[in-house]
Design an enzyme around this catalytic site. Structure first.
Site, PDB file in Angstrom:
ATOM      1  N   GLY A 145       0.823  -1.205   0.000  1.00 11.03           N
ATOM      2  CA  GLY A 145       0.000   0.000   0.000  1.00 11.03           C
ATOM      3  C   GLY A 145       0.856   1.253   0.000  1.00 11.03           C
ATOM      4  CB  SER A 179       0.266  -5.371  -7.149  1.00 11.08           C
ATOM      5  OG  SER A 179       0.616  -4.318  -8.006  1.00 11.08           O
ATOM      6  CD  GLU A 262       8.520  -1.316  -6.423  1.00 11.06           C
ATOM      7  OE1 GLU A 262       8.256  -1.501  -5.236  1.00 11.06           O
ATOM      8  OE2 GLU A 262       7.916  -0.505  -7.136  1.00 11.06           O
ATOM      9  CB  SER A 387       5.628   7.020 -14.015  1.00 13.06           C
ATOM     10  OG  SER A 387       6.309   8.234 -13.781  1.00 13.06           O
TER      11      SER A 387
END
Lengths: 407, 338
Positions: A145, A179, A262, A387
């Site tokens: 989250g 996700s 990640e 992004s």
């Protein structure tokens, strides 16, 4: 996809079963894993398999984790205190690569495990000891989250609040784009414990049960119709203070620590899977060609270029994984891995779309549906987890050292 | 990363010396001899080659040092040299010239002081004693003066490279043809790794020019490197160079195989071609009109990397060749292991 069950491991490959050797000798681990993947009949049900929806896929992948856990293979790379068998990131990387090479999926829960596992092991070993074993067994997985309705790329502006009350925190607010959010047992959230103006200084990381009173989860379907993401609402959810991951107010540091995996491990894992999917695509195209289909002009060059892009991503992320395994801190340069990963995902699935042509648009087989779902999901590669624009800005600021963007 | 021979400090020292020699346009061969290059190369071929060619690219140098790389691989398949040798490169990728017609190709420099020119040609069925060799390459040796008579200086995109094209050299004068076996494949692989390093050096230099220009150039009251459109182009150029660097390290990992690591070497040459296109496209754009002018150095890197891309296979051709093989069933090799 063909399956190999006839020939068992050779004598030399079967020789090593001692966990201490498999932990300390990466080659022995890789050989043993390959032999097992090629000879274990129980694995066949996960080869070339398609699912009616994401929920069934992730649940079935959880069962695959159970098989991997019982044989020990997905326990390497995690500390014994957290249900693992020791070793480092390279073991995990070899596992993902081995699965993909054997025509098997990399179990979906491993994606978030690579993101959330390392910080929980590092900053909250007691939480790791309590919950990671069940994760490795594929019995439960976690959601992340971070993003919120008003905090996407600008993560430090997040507002989901955790108020300290005695030995607990009380959470109120919401998280978005989580996700695996709809099927997760636990959530690891970045929340505000400081003042609303404290930006990244007033953040903390905390783990909570997804079924705690006051948590509401609303699945979000991607355009494919698949519930890949979720929105999570917190209505005065009480969480023990001992569930903090890292200290109060140090959430940003935990998030930065987490980004190393990640960006780098996820890149390696995705590259392994991309090579498997390119192999699938080549097979399907060969069938179409044999049936008299014509490929669009330039298809061969695009196929060659995408294959090379995957190898470049593998080259880059393998080096980063080795750095992580050696204990190096991987800084802003991990954004290079992420940019390469996103480029691979976009071009691979665009290629699949174009080569499958009419079938991609009109076809109704499970196989084609999977390509369509993955095409939609591949669009998230330049959005989720920072992004494409954020990654390029990080490189411009911290790697190239350009003067800062005007505010 | 393991560095068996060359440590960082020594490598930095060597790079500095090379940079000095190349900047002054001195005699590279003599300078390399003075540095004891043969030993450095034997000690750590990957690092030494990459270092030398990256500096060569950065300095926009022209020399026949690439010949040394390929000829070293071909030496075992050739009779003893009667004097200094040069190599005739194929005009198109790695495809050897057709021995039945007049020979064509590229030379990296003039033939003064050269005795013989090694010419890879396609293996004639008649020459292939063993049918398994058919389709491979055969090596011929031409007297340098015969080839010299058929040369023209390149007056193309990169006029500074000092390259020569050879058209219509008399093939009949070539000495006995030696089947190259895998030697030509190995030579091409070694050449492609060296060229990838040279392209890295040239790309780094071009990117440095673009970073310096956009940081200094002020428009609308601020340096143009503060505009996101400019920053993101430069970031993409950086990603292209870094991915090339990683793939080159990987390509060296298979250099010791019987075919010289041909598969990975082709991949890295493809990546190098792609990277130079990406870097130059962005660099030229962010440098504005300056990037197109003779007054900036940038155009020289644009032209040089275009020429280097062409040598031993441009990236469009390599991608198509690779894709065609994959469609025909070639193994999708994972190439990289942890």
């Amino acid at each position: 996809m063909t399956t190999t069950t006839a020939s068992g491991p050779t004598a030399t490959e079967a020789a090593v079963t001692d966990p201490a050797v498999l932990r300390d000798d990466l080659d022995a681990y890789a050989r043993g894993l390959r032999a097992w993947l090629a000879s274990e009949p129980a694995l066949d049900r996960w080869r070339g398999r398609h699912y009616p929806n994401t929920e069934e896929r992730i649940a079935d992948h959880g069962l695959l984790m159970g098989v991997l856990f019982r044989a020990g293979w997905n326990r390497y790379g995690w500390p014994e205190s957290a249900g693992g068998l020791g070793g480092d990131e390279r073991h995990r990387a070899v596992l993902y690569d081995g699965l993909a090479a054997a025509g098997l999926p990399i179990p979906a829960p491993h994606l978030m495990l690579e993101t959330l596992g390392p910080p929980v092991v590092h900053f909250a070993p007691e939480l790791a000891a309590a919950y990671l074993p069940a994760y490795l067994r594929g019995e439960q997985w976690w959601g992340q989250g971070f993003s919120e309705p008003e905090a996407g790329s600008d993560l430090a502006s997040l507002r989901c609040r955790a108020r300290r009350e005695g030995d607990t925190y009380v959470l109120s607010g919401s998280k978005l784009w989580t996700s695996h959010g709809a099927t997760s047992s636990r959530l690891v959230c970045l929340v505000r414990t400081g003042t609303p103006e404290s930006r990244h200084r007033g953040l903390s990381m905390i783990m909570l049960d997804a079924d705690a009173p006051g948590v509401t989860i609303r699945p979000i379907a991607l355009a494919s119709g698949e519930n890949e993401l979720a929105e999570v609402f917190f209505d005065d959810v009480v969480v023990p203070a001992s569930n903090l991951v890292g200290e109060e107010g140090k959430g940003w540091a935990v998030a930065m620590y987490l980004l190393q995996w990640e960006r780098a491990m996820y890149a390696w894992l995705s590259a392994a899977d991309a090579l498997r999917r390119l192999r699938d695509l080549r097979g399907q195209v060969a069938t179409r060609l044999a049936a008299g289909a014509r490929l669009p002009d330039g298809s061969a060059a695009r196929l060659g270029a995408v294959y090379e892009q995957i190898i470049a991503l593998r080259a880059r992320s393998a080096a980063t994984v080795r750095r992580l395994a050696a204990g190096d801190t991987v800084g802003p340069e991990a954004s290079v891995d992420k940019v390469l990963l996103a480029t691979v995902e976009i071009s691979l699935f665009d290629l699949a779309r174009d080569l499958l042509g009419t079938e991609f648009v009109l076809g109704a087989t499970d196989e084609v549906r999977a390509w369509r779902n993955e095409w939609w999901f591949s669009r998230s590669a330049t959005i989720l987890g920072g992004s494409a624009e954020v990654q390029r800005t990080i490189i411009a600021d911290h790697v190239l050292g350009l003067p800062k963007e005007a505010k | 990363m393991t560095t068996p021979g060359l440590d960082d400090a020594t490598a930095e020292l060597l790079a500095g010396s090379l940079r000095e020699v190349l900047a002054e346009g001195g005699d590279l061969a003599a300078a390399l001899a003075e540095l004891g290059w043969a030993e450095v190369l034997a000690d750590d071929p990957a690092r030494a080659t990459t270092l030398l060619f990256a500096e060569h690219g950065r300095a926009l140098a022209h020399s026949r040092v690439l010949d040394d790389v390929l000829l070293a691989e071909l030496a075992g398949a050739l009779p003893a040299a009667t004097g200094p040798r040069a190599l005739l490169y194929p005009l198109h990728s790695d495809q050897p010239a057709d021995p039945r017609g007049p020979l064509t190709g590229l030379l990296l420099g003039g033939l003064d002081g050269i005795t013989e020119v090694v010419v890879p040609t396609a293996l004639d069925a008649a020459d292939a004693g063993d049918p398994a060799d058919a389709g491979g390459a055969t090596l011929r040796i031409l007297p340098a003066e015969l080839v010299a008579a058929a040369t023209q200086p390149v007056r193309g995109f990169d006029t500074a490279a000092g390259w020569l094209t050879v058209s219509a050299a008399p093939a009949g004068a070539a000495g006995p043809a030696t089947p190259a076996g895998e030697a030509w494949t190995r030579a091409v692989a070694a050449g492609r790794r060296a060229l990838a390093a040279e392209i890295i050096g040239a790309c780094e230099a071009a990117l440095a020019i673009a970073v310096a220009h956009t940081s200094a150039r002020v428009q609308y009251g601020r340096s143009i490197a503060t505009f996101q459109a400019v920053r993101h182009r430069l970031a993409e150029a950086h990603v292209a160079v870094e991915s090339l660097r990683s793939e080159l390290t990987v390509a060296w990992g298979s250099a010791g195989q019987a075919d010289g690591g041909a598969w990975a070497a082709r991949l890295v040459k493809l990546r190098a071609g792609f990277a130079q296109a990406e870097v130059m496209r962005h660099a030229v754009q962010v440098c504005g009109a300056m990037g197109l002018s003779l007054e900036s150095e940038l155009h020289r890197f644009v032209a040089r990397t275009a020429a280097l891309d062409l040598l031993l296979g441009d990236y469009h051709t390599l991608a198509e060749q690779l894709g065609t093989e994959l469609l025909a069933g070639a193994e999708l090799e994972p190439v990289v292991a942890i």
